[in-house]
Design a protein around this motif. Structure first.
Motif, mmCIF file in Angstrom:
data_model
loop_
_atom_site.group_PDB
_atom_site.id
_atom_site.type_symbol
_atom_site.label_atom_id
_atom_site.label_comp_id
_atom_site.label_asym_id
_atom_site.label_seq_id
_atom_site.Cartn_x
_atom_site.Cartn_y
_atom_site.Cartn_z
ATOM 1 N N LEU A 279 28.141 45.915 27.655
ATOM 2 C CA LEU A 279 28.505 47.355 27.763
ATOM 3 C C LEU A 279 28.144 47.143 29.400
ATOM 4 N N LEU B 165 37.267 39.988 45.662
ATOM 5 C CA LEU B 165 37.619 39.267 44.669
ATOM 6 C C LEU B 165 38.144 39.697 43.625
ATOM 7 N N VAL B 166 37.431 40.613 43.122
ATOM 8 C CA VAL B 166 37.430 41.138 42.246
ATOM 9 C C VAL B 166 38.469 41.906 41.730
ATOM 10 N N GLY C 280 41.692 40.984 42.542
ATOM 11 C CA GLY C 280 42.073 39.993 42.864
ATOM 12 C C GLY C 280 43.096 39.242 44.274
ATOM 13 N N SER D 174 32.241 29.139 40.992
ATOM 14 C CA SER D 174 34.073 29.482 41.064
ATOM 15 C C SER D 174 34.384 30.795 41.037
ATOM 16 N N MET D 175 35.582 31.386 41.772
ATOM 17 C CA MET D 175 35.682 32.194 41.775
ATOM 18 C C MET D 175 35.979 33.225 40.084
ATOM 19 N N THR D 176 36.347 32.344 39.285
ATOM 20 C CA THR D 176 36.602 33.328 37.651
ATOM 21 C C THR D 176 35.122 33.491 37.530
ATOM 22 N N GLU D 177 34.187 32.698 37.861
ATOM 23 C CA GLU D 177 32.691 32.904 37.300
ATOM 24 C C GLU D 177 32.233 34.747 38.130
ATOM 25 N N VAL E 163 33.716 36.507 39.536
ATOM 26 C CA VAL E 163 34.582 37.382 38.545
ATOM 27 C C VAL E 163 34.113 38.560 37.931
ATOM 28 N N LEU F 73 31.487 42.007 36.926
ATOM 29 C CA LEU F 73 32.257 42.627 35.895
ATOM 30 C C LEU F 73 31.606 42.935 34.910
ATOM 31 N N ARG F 74 31.147 41.598 34.779
ATOM 32 C CA ARG F 74 29.980 41.719 33.215
ATOM 33 C C ARG F 74 28.434 42.743 33.503
ATOM 34 N N GLY G 281 34.229 30.874 33.121
ATOM 35 C CA GLY G 281 34.184 29.930 34.188
ATOM 36 C C GLY G 281 34.799 28.608 34.517
ATOM 37 N N SER H 227 46.660 35.110 40.437
ATOM 38 C CA SER H 227 46.035 33.746 40.298
ATOM 39 C C SER H 227 44.563 34.279 39.623
ATOM 40 N N THR I 23 41.397 34.896 39.733
ATOM 41 C CA THR I 23 40.911 36.504 39.820
ATOM 42 C C THR I 23 40.936 36.779 38.825
ATOM 43 N N GLU I 24 42.614 37.543 39.010
ATOM 44 C CA GLU I 24 43.306 38.884 38.727
ATOM 45 C C GLU I 24 43.416 38.783 37.051
ATOM 46 N N VAL J 60 41.015 37.167 35.629
ATOM 47 C CA VAL J 60 39.954 37.035 34.724
ATOM 48 C C VAL J 60 39.092 38.782 34.773
#
Lengths: 211, 211
Positions: free
Chosen positions: A139, A162-163, A165, A197-200, A202, A206-207, B165, B197, B199-200, B202
DNA sequence: ACGTCAATCCCCGAATGTGGGGAGGTGGCA
DNA sequence: TGCCACCTCCCCACATTCGGGGATTGACGT
Protein backbone atom coordinates in the motif's frame (compact mmCIF):
# COMPACT_ATOMS: atom_id res chain seq x y z
CA UNK A 1 -26.43 -21.11 14.24
CA UNK A 2 -28.33 -21.28 10.96
CA UNK A 3 -26.22 -21.90 7.90
CA UNK A 4 -27.05 -21.58 4.22
CA UNK A 5 -24.92 -23.12 1.49
CA UNK A 6 -24.49 -22.08 -2.13
CA UNK A 7 -22.42 -24.54 -4.13
CA UNK A 8 -23.06 -25.78 -7.64
CA UNK A 9 -21.11 -29.03 -7.48
CA UNK A 10 -23.65 -31.63 -6.22
CA UNK A 11 -20.96 -33.89 -4.77
CA UNK A 12 -19.37 -31.12 -2.74
CA UNK A 13 -22.77 -29.75 -1.76
CA UNK A 14 -23.86 -33.13 -0.45
CA UNK A 15 -20.59 -33.73 1.34
CA UNK A 16 -20.77 -30.36 3.06
CA UNK A 17 -24.42 -30.92 3.94
CA UNK A 18 -23.57 -34.18 5.66
CA UNK A 19 -20.60 -32.63 7.42
CA UNK A 20 -22.44 -29.57 8.68
CA UNK A 21 -25.55 -31.48 9.72
CA UNK A 22 -23.47 -33.61 12.01
CA UNK A 23 -22.19 -30.71 14.05
CA UNK A 24 -24.12 -29.84 17.19
CA UNK A 25 -24.93 -26.18 17.40
CA UNK A 26 -25.04 -25.80 13.64
CA UNK A 27 -28.14 -26.10 11.56
CA UNK A 28 -27.97 -26.30 7.81
CA UNK A 29 -31.13 -24.54 6.75
CA UNK A 30 -30.60 -24.83 3.02
CA UNK A 31 -28.22 -25.83 0.25
CA UNK A 32 -28.61 -24.57 -3.31
CA UNK A 33 -26.61 -24.83 -6.54
CA UNK A 34 -26.76 -21.07 -7.11
CA UNK A 35 -27.82 -17.90 -5.32
CA UNK A 36 -30.31 -16.71 -7.95
CA UNK A 37 -33.16 -16.88 -5.45
CA UNK A 38 -31.17 -15.48 -2.55
CA UNK A 39 -33.71 -12.81 -1.70
CA UNK A 40 -36.56 -15.24 -1.14
CA UNK A 41 -34.30 -17.87 0.42
CA UNK A 42 -32.78 -15.49 2.93
CA UNK A 43 -36.16 -14.14 3.88
CA UNK A 44 -37.62 -17.57 4.60
CA UNK A 45 -34.56 -19.42 5.89
CA UNK A 46 -33.06 -16.58 7.96
CA UNK A 47 -29.47 -17.86 8.00
CA UNK A 48 -26.87 -16.40 10.32
CA UNK A 49 -24.08 -17.36 8.00
CA UNK A 50 -23.73 -18.20 4.32
CA UNK A 51 -21.10 -20.40 2.73
CA UNK A 52 -20.69 -19.14 -0.82
CA UNK A 53 -18.93 -20.70 -3.78
CA UNK A 54 -17.57 -18.29 -6.40
CA UNK A 55 -18.13 -19.83 -9.79
CA UNK A 56 -21.75 -20.83 -10.10
CA UNK A 57 -24.07 -20.88 -13.08
CA UNK A 58 -26.50 -17.99 -13.21
CA UNK A 59 -25.07 -15.65 -10.60
CA UNK A 60 -21.48 -15.11 -9.55
CA UNK A 61 -20.82 -15.71 -5.87
CA UNK A 62 -19.03 -12.40 -5.50
CA UNK A 63 -21.87 -10.44 -7.04
CA UNK A 64 -24.32 -12.31 -4.85
CA UNK A 65 -22.20 -11.48 -1.81
CA UNK A 66 -22.28 -7.82 -2.69
CA UNK A 67 -26.04 -7.85 -3.06
CA UNK A 68 -26.60 -9.79 0.14
CA UNK A 69 -24.22 -7.65 2.13
CA UNK A 70 -25.98 -4.52 0.94
CA UNK A 71 -29.42 -5.87 1.78
CA UNK A 72 -28.65 -7.73 5.00
CA UNK A 73 -25.35 -6.53 6.48
CA UNK A 74 -25.74 -8.71 9.57
CA UNK A 75 -25.54 -11.95 7.62
CA UNK A 76 -21.98 -13.22 7.52
CA UNK A 77 -20.89 -14.45 4.13
CA UNK A 78 -17.88 -16.73 3.96
CA UNK A 79 -16.43 -17.52 0.56
CA UNK A 80 -15.60 -21.19 0.08
CA UNK A 81 -13.73 -21.79 -3.13
CA UNK A 82 -10.75 -23.34 -4.86
CA UNK A 83 -9.45 -20.03 -6.20
CA UNK A 84 -6.65 -18.32 -4.37
CA UNK A 85 -6.05 -15.60 -6.95
CA UNK A 86 -5.54 -12.15 -5.51
CA UNK A 87 -8.06 -10.69 -7.88
CA UNK A 88 -10.93 -12.84 -6.62
CA UNK A 89 -9.86 -12.52 -3.00
CA UNK A 90 -9.92 -8.74 -3.01
CA UNK A 91 -13.11 -8.50 -5.01
CA UNK A 92 -14.78 -10.89 -2.59
CA UNK A 93 -13.61 -9.07 0.53
CA UNK A 94 -14.51 -5.70 -0.95
CA UNK A 95 -17.93 -7.10 -1.81
CA UNK A 96 -18.53 -7.72 1.87
CA UNK A 97 -17.42 -11.27 2.59
CA UNK A 98 -16.18 -11.67 6.15
CA UNK A 99 -14.07 -14.71 5.36
CA UNK A 100 -12.38 -16.52 2.52
CA UNK A 101 -11.68 -20.21 2.94
CA UNK A 102 -10.14 -22.56 0.43
CA UNK A 103 -11.81 -25.85 -0.35
CA UNK A 104 -8.74 -27.86 0.51
CA UNK A 105 -9.35 -26.92 4.14
CA UNK A 106 -9.81 -29.83 6.52
CA UNK A 107 -13.34 -30.36 7.92
CA UNK A 108 -12.43 -29.35 11.45
CA UNK A 109 -10.77 -26.20 10.22
CA UNK A 110 -13.87 -25.42 8.21
CA UNK A 111 -15.99 -25.84 11.31
CA UNK A 112 -13.58 -23.60 13.20
CA UNK A 113 -13.86 -21.03 10.42
CA UNK A 114 -17.65 -21.02 10.71
CA UNK A 115 -17.51 -20.57 14.46
CA UNK A 116 -14.84 -17.95 14.03
CA UNK A 117 -17.00 -15.95 11.64
CA UNK A 118 -19.97 -16.20 13.95
CA UNK A 119 -17.86 -14.99 16.88
CA UNK A 120 -16.93 -11.85 15.02
CA UNK A 121 -13.68 -13.07 13.49
CA UNK A 122 -12.66 -13.24 9.89
CA UNK A 123 -11.69 -16.74 8.84
CA UNK A 124 -9.02 -16.64 6.17
CA UNK A 125 -7.02 -19.60 4.92
CA UNK A 126 -3.31 -19.06 5.63
CA UNK A 127 -2.34 -18.35 2.04
CA UNK A 128 -5.26 -15.95 1.75
CA UNK A 129 -4.27 -14.12 4.91
CA UNK A 130 -0.73 -13.79 3.64
CA UNK A 131 -1.95 -12.25 0.40
CA UNK A 132 -4.15 -9.84 2.30
CA UNK A 133 -1.26 -8.83 4.53
CA UNK A 134 0.99 -8.38 1.54
CA UNK A 135 -1.61 -6.02 0.17
CA UNK A 136 -1.04 -3.73 3.13
CA UNK A 137 2.67 -3.85 2.66
CA UNK A 138 2.40 -2.74 -0.93
CA UNK A 139 0.00 0.00 0.00
CA UNK A 140 1.20 3.52 -0.66
CA UNK A 141 2.48 4.88 2.64
CA UNK A 142 -0.52 6.37 4.39
CA UNK A 143 0.79 7.98 7.51
CA UNK A 144 3.74 5.69 7.99
CA UNK A 145 7.02 7.44 8.38
CA UNK A 146 8.72 6.28 5.24
CA UNK A 147 12.46 5.85 5.08
CA UNK A 148 14.38 9.01 4.43
CA UNK A 149 16.95 8.70 1.70
CA UNK A 150 17.93 12.38 2.03
CA UNK A 151 17.54 13.11 -1.65
CA UNK A 152 18.21 16.73 -2.43
CA UNK A 153 15.50 18.84 -4.06
CA UNK A 154 16.95 18.46 -7.53
CA UNK A 155 17.57 14.77 -7.12
CA UNK A 156 14.00 14.33 -5.99
CA UNK A 157 12.78 16.28 -8.98
CA UNK A 158 14.90 14.13 -11.26
CA UNK A 159 13.40 11.01 -9.76
CA UNK A 160 9.88 12.29 -10.34
CA UNK A 161 10.58 12.84 -14.01
CA UNK A 162 12.21 9.44 -14.24
CA UNK A 163 9.05 7.83 -12.90
CA UNK A 164 7.10 9.68 -15.56
CA UNK A 165 9.12 7.73 -18.08
CA UNK A 166 11.41 10.50 -19.30
CA UNK A 167 14.92 9.79 -20.55
CA UNK A 168 17.98 11.60 -19.21
CA UNK A 169 17.87 13.92 -22.21
CA UNK A 170 14.24 14.77 -21.71
CA UNK A 171 14.78 15.35 -18.01
CA UNK A 172 17.71 17.65 -18.75
CA UNK A 173 15.47 19.57 -21.10
CA UNK A 174 12.61 19.74 -18.63
CA UNK A 175 14.85 20.91 -15.82
CA UNK A 176 16.87 23.28 -17.95
CA UNK A 177 20.16 21.69 -17.04
CA UNK A 178 22.65 19.67 -18.99
CA UNK A 179 22.50 15.97 -19.69
CA UNK A 180 25.61 15.52 -17.58
CA UNK A 181 24.01 17.09 -14.56
CA UNK A 182 21.11 14.71 -14.84
CA UNK A 183 23.66 11.92 -14.91
CA UNK A 184 25.25 13.23 -11.76
CA UNK A 185 21.91 13.35 -9.98
CA UNK A 186 21.11 9.86 -11.14
CA UNK A 187 24.38 8.58 -9.75
CA UNK A 188 23.53 10.14 -6.42
CA UNK A 189 20.03 8.69 -6.50
CA UNK A 190 21.41 5.24 -7.22
CA UNK A 191 23.78 5.49 -4.30
CA UNK A 192 21.18 6.77 -1.89
CA UNK A 193 18.47 4.32 -2.91
CA UNK A 194 20.89 1.40 -3.21
CA UNK A 195 19.80 0.57 -6.73
CA UNK A 196 21.72 0.16 -9.95
CA UNK A 197 19.23 0.79 -12.73
CA UNK A 198 16.40 3.04 -13.78
CA UNK A 199 13.84 0.29 -13.40
CA UNK A 200 14.85 -0.41 -9.83
CA UNK A 201 14.77 3.27 -9.02
CA UNK A 202 11.30 3.68 -10.51
CA UNK A 203 9.99 0.59 -8.74
CA UNK A 204 11.40 1.71 -5.40
CA UNK A 205 10.10 5.24 -5.83
CA UNK A 206 6.60 4.07 -6.65
CA UNK A 207 6.45 1.33 -4.05
CA UNK A 208 7.72 3.52 -1.25
CA UNK A 209 5.81 6.56 -2.32
CA UNK A 210 8.90 8.70 -2.83
CA UNK A 211 7.12 10.62 -5.54
CA UNK B 1 12.82 -23.04 13.69
CA UNK B 2 14.82 -20.32 15.41
CA UNK B 3 12.80 -17.73 17.27
CA UNK B 4 13.79 -14.35 18.66
CA UNK B 5 11.68 -12.49 21.19
CA UNK B 6 11.47 -8.76 21.89
CA UNK B 7 9.32 -7.95 24.91
CA UNK B 8 10.02 -5.41 27.62
CA UNK B 9 7.88 -6.87 30.37
CA UNK B 10 10.18 -9.31 32.25
CA UNK B 11 7.32 -11.44 33.50
CA UNK B 12 5.82 -11.93 30.06
CA UNK B 13 9.24 -12.39 28.54
CA UNK B 14 10.08 -15.13 31.00
CA UNK B 15 6.71 -16.80 30.61
CA UNK B 16 7.04 -16.85 26.84
CA UNK B 17 10.60 -18.09 27.08
CA UNK B 18 9.50 -21.02 29.18
CA UNK B 19 6.57 -21.73 26.89
CA UNK B 20 8.55 -21.61 23.68
CA UNK B 21 11.48 -23.56 25.03
CA UNK B 22 9.20 -26.46 25.83
CA UNK B 23 8.02 -26.89 22.24
CA UNK B 24 9.90 -29.43 20.15
CA UNK B 25 10.90 -28.02 16.78
CA UNK B 26 11.18 -24.51 18.15
CA UNK B 27 14.34 -22.98 19.45
CA UNK B 28 14.29 -19.71 21.31
CA UNK B 29 17.60 -18.18 20.32
CA UNK B 30 17.20 -14.94 22.21
CA UNK B 31 14.87 -12.77 24.29
CA UNK B 32 15.50 -9.07 24.78
CA UNK B 33 13.60 -6.19 26.38
CA UNK B 34 14.01 -4.00 23.28
CA UNK B 35 15.20 -4.25 19.67
CA UNK B 36 17.82 -1.51 19.87
CA UNK B 37 20.56 -3.99 19.00
CA UNK B 38 18.53 -5.84 16.38
CA UNK B 39 21.15 -5.53 13.70
CA UNK B 40 23.83 -7.28 15.70
CA UNK B 41 21.41 -9.73 17.27
CA UNK B 42 19.91 -10.82 13.96
CA UNK B 43 23.34 -11.26 12.46
CA UNK B 44 24.57 -13.52 15.25
CA UNK B 45 21.36 -15.31 16.23
CA UNK B 46 19.93 -15.81 12.72
CA UNK B 47 16.29 -16.19 13.73
CA UNK B 48 13.66 -17.47 11.30
CA UNK B 49 10.92 -15.67 13.11
CA UNK B 50 10.67 -12.75 15.49
CA UNK B 51 7.99 -12.14 18.08
CA UNK B 52 7.78 -8.40 18.54
CA UNK B 53 6.04 -6.35 21.18
CA UNK B 54 4.97 -2.86 20.16
CA UNK B 55 5.58 -0.55 23.08
CA UNK B 56 9.14 -0.94 24.23
CA UNK B 57 11.55 1.57 25.69
CA UNK B 58 14.16 2.84 23.26
CA UNK B 59 12.79 1.63 19.93
CA UNK B 60 9.20 1.15 18.87
CA UNK B 61 8.37 -2.37 17.72
CA UNK B 62 6.74 -1.12 14.53
CA UNK B 63 9.75 0.96 13.57
CA UNK B 64 11.99 -1.97 14.35
CA UNK B 65 9.80 -4.18 12.17
CA UNK B 66 10.13 -1.76 9.29
CA UNK B 67 13.89 -1.66 9.60
CA UNK B 68 14.21 -5.42 9.93
CA UNK B 69 11.86 -6.09 7.05
CA UNK B 70 13.83 -3.73 4.84
CA UNK B 71 17.15 -5.29 5.77
CA UNK B 72 16.15 -8.95 5.97
CA UNK B 73 12.88 -9.54 4.13
CA UNK B 74 13.04 -13.28 4.71
CA UNK B 75 12.72 -13.00 8.46
CA UNK B 76 9.10 -13.26 9.53
CA UNK B 77 8.06 -10.72 12.12
CA UNK B 78 4.94 -11.42 14.13
CA UNK B 79 3.58 -8.67 16.33
CA UNK B 80 2.55 -9.82 19.79
CA UNK B 81 0.77 -7.11 21.71
CA UNK B 82 -2.23 -6.09 23.76
CA UNK B 83 -3.26 -3.33 21.38
CA UNK B 84 -6.02 -4.02 18.92
CA UNK B 85 -6.36 -0.49 17.63
CA UNK B 86 -6.70 -0.17 13.89
CA UNK B 87 -4.00 2.42 13.74
CA UNK B 88 -1.33 0.16 15.20
CA UNK B 89 -2.51 -2.85 13.24
CA UNK B 90 -2.24 -1.14 9.89
CA UNK B 91 1.04 0.54 10.69
CA UNK B 92 2.46 -2.79 11.75
CA UNK B 93 1.27 -4.68 8.69
CA UNK B 94 2.40 -1.89 6.38
CA UNK B 95 5.77 -1.97 8.10
CA UNK B 96 6.19 -5.57 7.02
CA UNK B 97 4.85 -7.72 9.84
CA UNK B 98 3.45 -11.01 8.56
CA UNK B 99 1.20 -11.53 11.54
CA UNK B 100 -0.48 -9.72 14.41
CA UNK B 101 -1.40 -11.70 17.48
CA UNK B 102 -2.99 -10.43 20.65
CA UNK B 103 -1.49 -11.30 24.01
CA UNK B 104 -4.72 -12.78 25.30
CA UNK B 105 -4.20 -15.63 22.84
CA UNK B 106 -4.00 -19.08 24.38
CA UNK B 107 -0.59 -20.76 24.37
CA UNK B 108 -1.55 -23.42 21.85
CA UNK B 109 -2.97 -20.79 19.50
CA UNK B 110 0.24 -18.84 19.84
CA UNK B 111 2.22 -21.93 18.90
CA UNK B 112 -0.13 -22.47 15.96
CA UNK B 113 0.42 -18.85 14.91
CA UNK B 114 4.18 -19.33 14.93
CA UNK B 115 3.93 -22.46 12.83
CA UNK B 116 1.44 -20.75 10.57
CA UNK B 117 3.81 -17.85 9.94
CA UNK B 118 6.66 -20.19 9.24
CA UNK B 119 4.54 -22.15 6.77
CA UNK B 120 3.89 -19.01 4.74
CA UNK B 121 0.63 -18.03 6.37
CA UNK B 122 -0.27 -14.82 8.15
CA UNK B 123 -1.42 -15.41 11.70
CA UNK B 124 -3.97 -12.81 12.73
CA UNK B 125 -6.10 -12.93 15.85
CA UNK B 126 -9.77 -13.09 14.91
CA UNK B 127 -10.59 -9.53 15.87
CA UNK B 128 -7.52 -8.33 13.97
CA UNK B 129 -8.51 -10.28 10.89
CA UNK B 130 -11.98 -8.80 11.04
CA UNK B 131 -10.56 -5.29 11.18
CA UNK B 132 -8.29 -6.02 8.25
CA UNK B 133 -11.19 -7.37 6.22
CA UNK B 134 -13.31 -4.38 7.10
CA UNK B 135 -10.53 -2.25 5.70
CA UNK B 136 -11.05 -3.83 2.30
CA UNK B 137 -14.76 -3.22 2.48
CA UNK B 138 -14.23 0.46 3.14
CA UNK B 139 -11.86 0.70 0.24
CA UNK B 140 -13.02 2.87 -2.63
CA UNK B 141 -14.63 0.83 -5.41
CA UNK B 142 -11.63 -1.12 -6.52
CA UNK B 143 -10.60 -0.96 -10.13
CA UNK B 144 -12.85 -3.69 -11.41
CA UNK B 145 -12.31 -2.35 -14.88
CA UNK B 146 -8.63 -3.01 -14.97
CA UNK B 147 -7.51 -2.47 -18.54
CA UNK B 148 -6.62 -5.65 -20.33
CA UNK B 149 -3.50 -5.36 -22.42
CA UNK B 150 -3.70 -9.04 -23.42
CA UNK B 151 -0.11 -9.75 -22.48
CA UNK B 152 0.78 -13.38 -23.05
CA UNK B 153 1.96 -15.50 -20.15
CA UNK B 154 5.62 -15.08 -21.02
CA UNK B 155 5.28 -11.37 -21.65
CA UNK B 156 3.62 -10.98 -18.30
CA UNK B 157 6.40 -12.93 -16.65
CA UNK B 158 8.97 -10.75 -18.35
CA UNK B 159 7.22 -7.64 -17.09
CA UNK B 160 7.24 -8.96 -13.55
CA UNK B 161 10.98 -9.48 -13.63
CA UNK B 162 11.45 -6.07 -15.17
CA UNK B 163 9.60 -4.50 -12.27
CA UNK B 164 11.92 -6.36 -9.94
CA UNK B 165 14.73 -4.38 -11.49
CA UNK B 166 16.31 -7.12 -13.56
CA UNK B 167 18.12 -6.37 -16.81
CA UNK B 168 17.32 -8.15 -20.07
CA UNK B 169 20.26 -10.44 -19.51
CA UNK B 170 19.16 -11.34 -16.00
CA UNK B 171 15.61 -11.92 -17.15
CA UNK B 172 16.84 -14.19 -19.95
CA UNK B 173 18.79 -16.11 -17.38
CA UNK B 174 15.91 -16.32 -14.94
CA UNK B 175 13.50 -17.50 -17.64
CA UNK B 176 15.97 -19.82 -19.29
CA UNK B 177 15.58 -18.19 -22.68
CA UNK B 178 17.91 -16.13 -24.81
CA UNK B 179 18.52 -12.43 -24.54
CA UNK B 180 16.96 -11.99 -27.95
CA UNK B 181 13.72 -13.59 -26.87
CA UNK B 182 13.50 -11.24 -23.94
CA UNK B 183 13.96 -8.42 -26.41
CA UNK B 184 11.11 -9.77 -28.50
CA UNK B 185 8.82 -9.90 -25.48
CA UNK B 186 9.81 -6.41 -24.47
CA UNK B 187 8.96 -5.11 -27.92
CA UNK B 188 5.55 -6.69 -27.63
CA UNK B 189 5.06 -5.28 -24.14
CA UNK B 190 5.99 -1.81 -25.37
CA UNK B 191 3.47 -2.06 -28.18
CA UNK B 192 0.69 -3.38 -26.01
CA UNK B 193 1.26 -0.93 -23.16
CA UNK B 194 1.94 1.97 -25.51
CA UNK B 195 5.23 2.81 -23.85
CA UNK B 196 8.72 3.25 -25.22
CA UNK B 197 11.07 2.59 -22.32
CA UNK B 198 11.66 0.33 -19.37
CA UNK B 199 10.86 3.04 -16.89
CA UNK B 200 7.50 3.75 -18.46
CA UNK B 201 6.70 0.06 -18.54
CA UNK B 202 7.61 -0.35 -14.86
CA UNK B 203 5.64 2.71 -13.83
CA UNK B 204 2.58 1.61 -15.77
CA UNK B 205 2.80 -1.94 -14.45
CA UNK B 206 3.03 -0.77 -10.84
CA UNK B 207 0.42 1.96 -11.11
CA UNK B 208 -2.16 -0.24 -12.78
CA UNK B 209 -1.38 -3.31 -10.77
CA UNK B 210 -0.35 -5.42 -13.75
CA UNK B 211 2.05 -7.31 -11.55
C1' DA C 1 38.69 31.50 6.82
C1' DC C 2 37.90 27.05 6.15
C1' DG C 3 35.34 22.93 5.29
C1' DT C 4 31.12 20.94 3.64
C1' DC C 5 27.70 20.20 0.45
C1' DA C 6 24.26 21.17 -3.19
C1' DA C 7 24.21 22.32 -7.88
C1' DT C 8 26.20 22.54 -12.10
C1' DC C 9 29.12 20.77 -15.95
C1' DC C 10 32.65 17.59 -18.45
C1' DC C 11 35.14 13.07 -20.50
C1' DC C 12 35.81 8.18 -21.45
C1' DG C 13 34.78 3.48 -22.12
C1' DA C 14 31.82 -0.24 -21.47
C1' DA C 15 27.35 -2.09 -20.93
C1' DT C 16 22.63 -2.07 -21.97
C1' DG C 17 18.45 -0.90 -24.28
C1' DT C 18 15.63 0.39 -28.66
C1' DG C 19 13.70 -0.16 -33.41
C1' DG C 20 13.70 -2.27 -37.56
C1' DG C 21 13.68 -6.24 -39.76
C1' DG C 22 13.53 -11.95 -40.47
C1' DA C 23 12.58 -16.81 -39.27
C1' DG C 24 11.53 -21.60 -37.51
C1' DG C 25 8.52 -24.46 -34.55
C1' DT C 26 4.31 -25.55 -31.95
C1' DG C 27 -0.54 -26.13 -31.00
C1' DG C 28 -5.22 -24.83 -31.43
C1' DC C 29 -9.07 -24.01 -34.25
C1' DA C 30 -11.99 -23.45 -38.43
C1' DT D 1 -5.55 -28.30 -44.19
C1' DG D 2 -4.38 -23.82 -43.50
C1' DC D 3 -4.34 -19.93 -40.58
C1' DC D 4 -3.01 -17.66 -36.44
C1' DA D 5 -1.18 -16.76 -31.98
C1' DC D 6 2.53 -17.88 -29.22
C1' DC D 7 7.29 -18.98 -28.13
C1' DT D 8 11.72 -19.02 -29.56
C1' DC D 9 16.03 -17.18 -31.73
C1' DC D 10 18.95 -14.02 -34.82
C1' DC D 11 21.16 -9.60 -37.24
C1' DC D 12 22.19 -4.66 -37.76
C1' DA D 13 22.44 0.08 -36.47
C1' DC D 14 21.70 3.48 -33.24
C1' DA D 15 20.50 5.49 -28.74
C1' DT D 16 20.91 5.48 -24.06
C1' DT D 17 22.52 4.33 -19.64
C1' DC D 18 26.31 3.10 -16.22
C1' DG D 19 30.59 3.51 -13.48
C1' DG D 20 34.73 5.48 -13.04
C1' DG D 21 36.81 9.61 -12.57
C1' DG D 22 37.33 15.40 -12.20
C1' DA D 23 35.92 20.36 -11.82
C1' DT D 24 33.75 25.04 -10.57
C1' DT D 25 30.55 27.92 -8.12
C1' DG D 26 28.01 29.65 -4.26
C1' DA D 27 25.71 29.12 0.19
C1' DC D 28 25.98 27.93 4.93
C1' DG D 29 27.96 27.08 9.35
C1' DT D 30 31.83 27.14 12.87
Amino acid sequence: MRILLYEDNPAIRDALSVLLSGIPGLELVGAFPNPLQWERQLASLRPDLILMDIEMPGLDGIDATRAIHAALPDVNVVILTVFDEEDKIFRALCAGAVGYVLKNTTPDRLIAAIEDAHAGGAPLSPSIARKAVRFFQQLPPLKTTRPDYTLTAREHETLRYLVEGLSYKMIADRMNISYETVRTYMKHIYEKLHVVSMTEAVAKALREGLV
